[in-house]
Design a protein around this motif. Structure first.
Motif, PDB file in Angstrom:
ATOM      1  N   UNK A  73       0.830  -1.206   0.000  1.00 34.49           N
ATOM      2  CA  UNK A  73       0.000   0.000   0.000  1.00 34.49           C
ATOM      3  C   UNK A  73       0.864   1.255   0.000  1.00 34.49           C
ATOM      4  N   UNK A  74       1.923   1.276   0.785  1.00 36.64           N
ATOM      5  CA  UNK A  74       2.816   2.440   0.805  1.00 36.64           C
ATOM      6  C   UNK A  74       3.515   2.632  -0.529  1.00 36.64           C
ATOM      7  N   UNK A  75       3.977   1.543  -1.132  1.00 37.22           N
ATOM      8  CA  UNK A  75       4.643   1.634  -2.428  1.00 37.22           C
ATOM      9  C   UNK A  75       3.682   2.171  -3.476  1.00 37.22           C
ATOM     10  N   UNK A  76       2.456   1.738  -3.414  1.00 38.33           N
ATOM     11  CA  UNK A  76       1.458   2.193  -4.381  1.00 38.33           C
ATOM     12  C   UNK A  76       1.118   3.665  -4.176  1.00 38.33           C
ATOM     13  N   UNK A  77       1.076   4.104  -2.933  1.00 39.16           N
ATOM     14  CA  UNK A  77       0.674   5.485  -2.632  1.00 39.16           C
ATOM     15  C   UNK A  77       1.816   6.482  -2.803  1.00 39.16           C
ATOM     16  N   UNK A  78       3.018   6.042  -3.113  1.00 41.93           N
ATOM     17  CA  UNK A  78       4.128   6.972  -3.317  1.00 41.93           C
ATOM     18  C   UNK A  78       3.928   7.841  -4.553  1.00 41.93           C
ATOM     19  N   UNK A  79       3.104   7.400  -5.466  1.00 42.61           N
ATOM     20  CA  UNK A  79       2.837   8.170  -6.675  1.00 42.61           C
ATOM     21  C   UNK A  79       1.736   9.186  -6.481  1.00 42.61           C
TER      22      UNK A  79
END
Length: 95
Positions: A73-79
């Motif tokens: 979820x964090x990796x996805x929300x970095x964008x």
């Protein structure tokens, strides 16, 4: 009534409520919340059997799974995205 019986009854009720709740959710936050309720029920059921090894094994697997979930979820929300809609179309490696 023994505490072991109370834990077993509460554990079964918790698993049922969490499973029914998670089956009806489409929002990720509520999905994770109901999933945590279900896992709490499973933990209560392992407490009733007094299997310390099973309890520790379950806690370790649950911790690893949650760390992976939040990492995705964090990796996805970095964008600069704050919702998870369309994740399977945008980033196939994370879905």
């Amino acid at each position: 009534m023994k505490m072991q019986t109370v834990f077993a009854i509460v554990g079964v009720i918790t698993v049922l409520v969490g499973s029914i709740g998670v089956a009806t959710q489409w929002r990720i936050v509520r999905f994770i919340s109901y999933s945590a309720i279900t896992h709490l029920g499973f933990l209560l059921l392992t407490v009733t059997t007094f299997h310390v090894t099973g309890y520790l094994y379950y806690i370790a697997i649950y911790a690893i799974t949650n760390i992976n979930l939040f990492a995705i979820i964090l990796q996805y929300c970095l964008g600069n995205r704050h919702d998870l809609s369309g994740m399977f179309r945008i980033n196939l490696g994370l879905s």
